[in-house]
Design an enzyme around this catalytic site. Structure first.
Site, short mmCIF file in Angstrom:
data_model
loop_
_atom_site.label_atom_id
_atom_site.label_comp_id
_atom_site.label_asym_id
_atom_site.label_seq_id
_atom_site.Cartn_x
_atom_site.Cartn_y
_atom_site.Cartn_z
N THR A 145 -6.47 40.92 -80.40
CA THR A 145 -7.25 39.56 -80.94
C THR A 145 -8.76 40.10 -81.13
O THR A 145 -9.44 41.03 -80.23
CB THR A 145 -6.65 38.57 -80.29
OG1 THR A 145 -7.61 38.67 -79.17
CG2 THR A 145 -5.06 38.25 -79.81
N GLU A 194 -1.17 37.40 -82.84
CA GLU A 194 -0.10 36.95 -81.89
C GLU A 194 1.38 36.37 -82.74
O GLU A 194 2.25 36.35 -81.86
CB GLU A 194 -0.45 35.45 -81.11
CG GLU A 194 -1.24 36.68 -80.55
CD GLU A 194 -2.65 35.40 -80.87
OE1 GLU A 194 -3.29 35.99 -81.98
OE2 GLU A 194 -3.60 35.32 -79.92
N LYS A 211 -16.15 16.68 -84.86
CA LYS A 211 -15.45 15.39 -84.54
C LYS A 211 -16.43 14.21 -84.49
O LYS A 211 -17.98 14.17 -83.78
CB LYS A 211 -15.56 15.11 -82.73
CG LYS A 211 -13.61 16.31 -82.84
CD LYS A 211 -13.94 16.04 -80.87
CE LYS A 211 -12.99 17.51 -81.13
NZ LYS A 211 -14.14 19.28 -80.68
N TRP A 230 -11.36 13.61 -86.45
CA TRP A 230 -11.59 14.65 -87.35
C TRP A 230 -12.21 14.10 -88.12
O TRP A 230 -11.70 14.01 -89.35
CB TRP A 230 -10.56 15.32 -86.52
CG TRP A 230 -9.74 15.49 -85.45
CD1 TRP A 230 -11.35 15.07 -84.93
CD2 TRP A 230 -9.13 15.96 -84.37
NE1 TRP A 230 -10.21 15.90 -82.78
CE2 TRP A 230 -9.69 16.21 -83.72
CE3 TRP A 230 -8.43 16.78 -84.86
CZ2 TRP A 230 -8.19 16.32 -82.32
CZ3 TRP A 230 -6.97 17.76 -84.23
CH2 TRP A 230 -7.35 17.32 -82.78
P1 ADP Z 1 -8.13 36.42 -84.23
O1 ADP Z 1 -7.95 35.63 -83.84
O2 ADP Z 1 -8.67 38.29 -83.76
O3 ADP Z 1 -9.50 36.72 -85.56
P2 ADP Z 1 -6.52 37.21 -86.29
O4 ADP Z 1 -6.82 37.87 -87.59
O5 ADP Z 1 -5.09 37.01 -85.49
O6 ADP Z 1 -7.70 37.50 -85.80
O7 ADP Z 1 -6.99 35.09 -86.73
C1 ADP Z 1 -5.88 34.85 -86.61
C2 ADP Z 1 -6.28 32.98 -87.66
O8 ADP Z 1 -7.14 33.16 -88.78
C3 ADP Z 1 -5.54 32.47 -87.22
O9 ADP Z 1 -5.54 30.96 -86.07
C4 ADP Z 1 -6.29 31.16 -88.36
O10 ADP Z 1 -7.11 30.29 -87.68
C5 ADP Z 1 -7.21 32.13 -89.07
N1 ADP Z 1 -6.63 31.92 -89.96
C6 ADP Z 1 -5.48 33.20 -91.17
N2 ADP Z 1 -4.70 33.25 -92.65
C7 ADP Z 1 -5.28 31.63 -92.37
C8 ADP Z 1 -5.37 31.19 -93.61
N3 ADP Z 1 -4.59 31.20 -94.67
N4 ADP Z 1 -5.93 29.60 -94.03
C9 ADP Z 1 -7.06 29.55 -93.16
N5 ADP Z 1 -7.14 30.32 -91.27
C10 ADP Z 1 -6.28 31.56 -91.68
#
Ligand code: ADP
Length: 477
Positions: A117, A262, A370, A375
């Site tokens: 990640t 994940e 918040k 929210w």
């Molecule tokens: P990292 O967590 O390492 O930044 P990831 O690519 O695993 O990289 O990121 C996942 C996160 O990206 C998700 O938990 C979400 O917050 C965001 N995300 C992914 N796709 C979308 C989407 N289409 N719209 C909004 N958020 C997104």
């Protein structure tokens, strides 16, 4: 550590298929994170593009596990000056072998690849994928209401192969027999546009920030796409205005995808149901602006702060939990202990789900605003701001407030040559959301910091502007 190109694709299959683990490595990470990751993963052989030679040499100084370095190039382009021990030339290694490799029979639960990640908070954590989870994920990704992969397609993954396996597209394209087009390091709007046209790309995939460059180029040169009909956008929320523009200005359908390292990464896609097909375009776009329905194999739920499940009524907002055959059980080497709660993985995203099962992310939980105990979803506010004709990019963050604890503050990059005042932008929100959601102020900036995977670094913006409203309130008092 490589761009998207044919040698990288060869490694996807050769490394995993021979029984080794393919650890894709993000070259945009900070040097400390790279050193941490290579040591943690106990990497043995590092294949790299010459454009990353500097990063690789720095890494070599801080790592003991890597015994062999392979430059992804031919003999003519091998570097003369370098400090790497045991450096090989990729094409020389291939030339020295025959085509007669005996592929081993591997246990389907054995490891095929490893991704970390981005570690926006704390050290990056590894997620180890099995052959089984990768193949199941690939079948699901190719389904008609997921990414609709087909041998009739020419697929361009702009999303990097060094991050979450380019959303599984290098596997999916080969599984369905599609033509695969890889952009190398040329990710600017002009290069991508020319590649899409010259190779007849029908389906592309990337994060919103990359597509902004592509649309900017097409718009300023009055160009259209002659073959591309679909584009998958994910990684961060796809602005409504981008969905509209792709559709109405270029005839390209946006399929929004949501997922994370994940979850291998595919979790949801925003494909239409039959009942949407005859709706007016604006309602189409509203469906596409949601992150979408779980692909088969993924289950979702949203829960309140006590963990109680919330209804799918498009109103209740809660923490998004998922489970499924390609959702992790634990981080690599059990880092951080078990992440699961009663078998569900808490995604760290905050979302609502409608009665048709379309999930919509309102925020990452750490970015939620918040205000007076309630929210406010920053993604909704960013979507509205980015539909203003003068706005190129907008980020909405929580700024400290003496009365409400936090209030939304809008950080905006204007389109080149466009003008808008803060007040005009705030007036633009009127009637589009509840009045108390309207941001308290707008700060205009020349650029918004992006992380290693093209996402807005809201943490950095908060560090810089968290006290912005305190000064303003004091000045007004
Ligand atoms: P990292 O967590 O390492 O930044 P990831 O690519 O695993 O990289 O990121 C996942 C996160 O990206 C998700 O938990 C979400 O917050 C965001 N995300 C992914 N796709 C979308 C989407 N289409 N719209 C909004 N958020 C997104």
């Amino acid at each position: 550590m490589a761009w998207n190109h044919h040698r990288h694709l060869e490694l996807y299959y050769a490394v995993s298929g021979s029984g080794a683990v393919l650890h894709t490595f993000n070259p945009r990470l900070h040097a400390d994170q790279m050193a941490y990751i290579a040591n943690h993963a106990n990497d043995q052989i590092l294949f790299f593009d010459l454009s990353f030679l500097t990063q690789v040499q720095a890494l070599a100084q801080r790592n003991q596990s890597i015994k062999t370095y392979v430059a992804l190039t031919d003999r003519a382009h091998m570097p003369e000056a370098h400090s790497l021990p045991n450096l090989h030339c990729y094409e020389d290694l291939l030339d020295a072998e025959t085509d007669g490799f005996q592929w081993p029979d591997l246990d389907e639960t054995s490891a095929s690849s490893l991704c970390y990640t981005s570690g926006t908070t704390g050290n990056p954590k590894g997620v180890l994928y099995s052959h089984r989870s990768t193949v199941l994920h690939c079948y699901a990704a190719a389904l008609p209401d997921a990414l609709l992969g087909s041998a009739k397609d020419t697929i361009l993954p702009v999303v990097p192969m060094f991050h979450v396996n380019a959303w599984g597209l290098p596997y999916m394209a080969c599984m369905v027999g599609a033509k695969l087009v890889l952009p190398g390091p040329w990710l600017d709007g002009k290069s991508l546009f020319e590649l899409i046209e010259s190779e007849g790309v029908t389906l592309s995939a990337g994060v919103p920030t990359v597509w902004q460059g592509l649309l900017g180029h097409a718009e300023s040169h009055r160009l259209g796409f002659s073959t591309m009909t679909r584009t998958i956008i994910g990684g961060s929320a796809c602005p409504l205005e981008m969905i509209r523009s792709f559709d109405e200005d270029y005839g390209v359908q946006v399929i929004q995808g949501w997922g994370m390292t994940e979850t291998s990464p595919l979790g949801t896609t925003s494909a239409f149901k039959g009942k949407h097909l005859h709706l007016p375009k604006a309602q189409h776009h509203a469906v596409q602006a949601k992150q979408g329905r779980g692909v088969f194999g993924i289950e979702m739920k949203i829960v309140d702060r006590e963990g109680a499940e919330l209804p799918w009524n498009d109103q209740s907002v809660g923490d998004l939990m998922v489970r499924g055959s390609w959702v992790l059980r634990a981080y690599f080497k059990d880092e951080g202990g078990s992440p699961l709660v009663d078998g569900w993985f808490p995604t760290g995203d905050v979302a609502r789900i409608d009665a048709d099962g379309y999930m919509q992310i309102t925020d990452r939980s750490k970015d939620v605003i918040k205000s007076g105990g309630e929210w406010i979803g920053s993604i909704d506010l960013e979507n509205i701001a980015m539909s203003h004709p003068a706005v190129a990019t907008a980020a909405c963050i929580a700024a400290r407030h003496p009365k409400w604890d936090e209030r939304p503050l809008l950080i905006v990059v204007k389109k080149t040559g466009a003008e808008v005042t803060a007040q005009a932008l705030l007036d633009f929100f009127e009637g589009k959301i509840a009045k108390w959601w309207t941001p308290d102020d707008v700060v205009f900036v020349s650029s918004i910091p992006l992380g290693a995977t093209g996402k807005m670094l809201k943490g950095e913006l908060r560090q810089q502007y968290a006290n912005h409203l305190l000064g303003e309130v004091a000045a007004n008092a």
